[in-house]
Write an enzyme that holds these catalytic residues in place. Structure first.
Site, PDB file in Angstrom:
ATOM      1  CG  HIS A 121      -0.262   4.301  -2.756  1.00 43.67           C
ATOM      2  ND1 HIS A 121       1.102   4.250  -2.861  1.00 43.67           N
ATOM      3  CD2 HIS A 121      -0.728   3.582  -3.796  1.00 43.67           C
ATOM      4  CE1 HIS A 121       1.447   3.546  -3.906  1.00 43.67           C
ATOM      5  NE2 HIS A 121       0.342   3.123  -4.501  1.00 43.67           N
TER       6      HIS A 121
ATOM      7  CG  HIS B 254      -4.090   1.067  -4.760  1.00 43.93           C
ATOM      8  ND1 HIS B 254      -3.150   0.155  -4.348  1.00 43.93           N
ATOM      9  CD2 HIS B 254      -3.473   1.858  -5.682  1.00 43.93           C
ATOM     10  CE1 HIS B 254      -2.013   0.378  -4.989  1.00 43.93           C
ATOM     11  NE2 HIS B 254      -2.184   1.407  -5.799  1.00 43.93           N
TER      12      HIS B 254
ATOM     13  CD  GLN C 281      -8.039   7.065   2.506  1.00 41.94           C
ATOM     14  OE1 GLN C 281      -8.155   8.123   1.912  1.00 41.94           O
ATOM     15  NE2 GLN C 281      -7.657   7.017   3.760  1.00 41.94           N
TER      16      GLN C 281
END
Length: 109
Positions: free
Chosen positions: A82, A78, A80
């Site tokens: 973002h 999650h 990465q």
């Protein structure tokens, strides 16, 4: 790498990536109303958030390269995600701001 330290680095990805994307979106909104000074500042703010997120990512990569395996988790993925979305959104925001500047007859840097 300690689990708590790893969690802090992952949260750095999520928080700073999210802030960078939000700043990029604010740049578009500012340009839409011809506030190009604010738009340029928000793009700079977005860049700062990306730099901070990259610091977290670099710390994790350095640790793994030194033999400290990072635990693969949904939270890491999650984070990465973002960061990558923030990078893409920042690049597109710059182009959108330039289009608004061009439409307003403002010189593009």
């Amino acid at each position: 790498m300690e689990n708590q330290e790893n969690l802090q680095l992952i949260m750095g990805l999520i928080i700073n990536g999210g802030n960078a994307k939000s700043d990029a979106m604010e740049a578009i909104h500012a340009a839409k109303v011809s506030d190009f000074e604010l738009a340029d500042q928000k793009l700079k703010d977005s860049d700062k958030g990306l730099v901070e997120a990259h610091h977290s990512q670099t710390s994790m990569l350095t640790a793994e390269a030194s033999g400290e395996k990072a635990e693969l988790s949904l939270l890491l993925i999650h984070g990465q995600d973002h960061l990558m979305n923030a990078i893409t959104f920042r690049d597109m925001a710059s182009e959108v701001v330039d289009v608004y500047k061009k439409m307003a007859g403002v010189a593009i840097d």
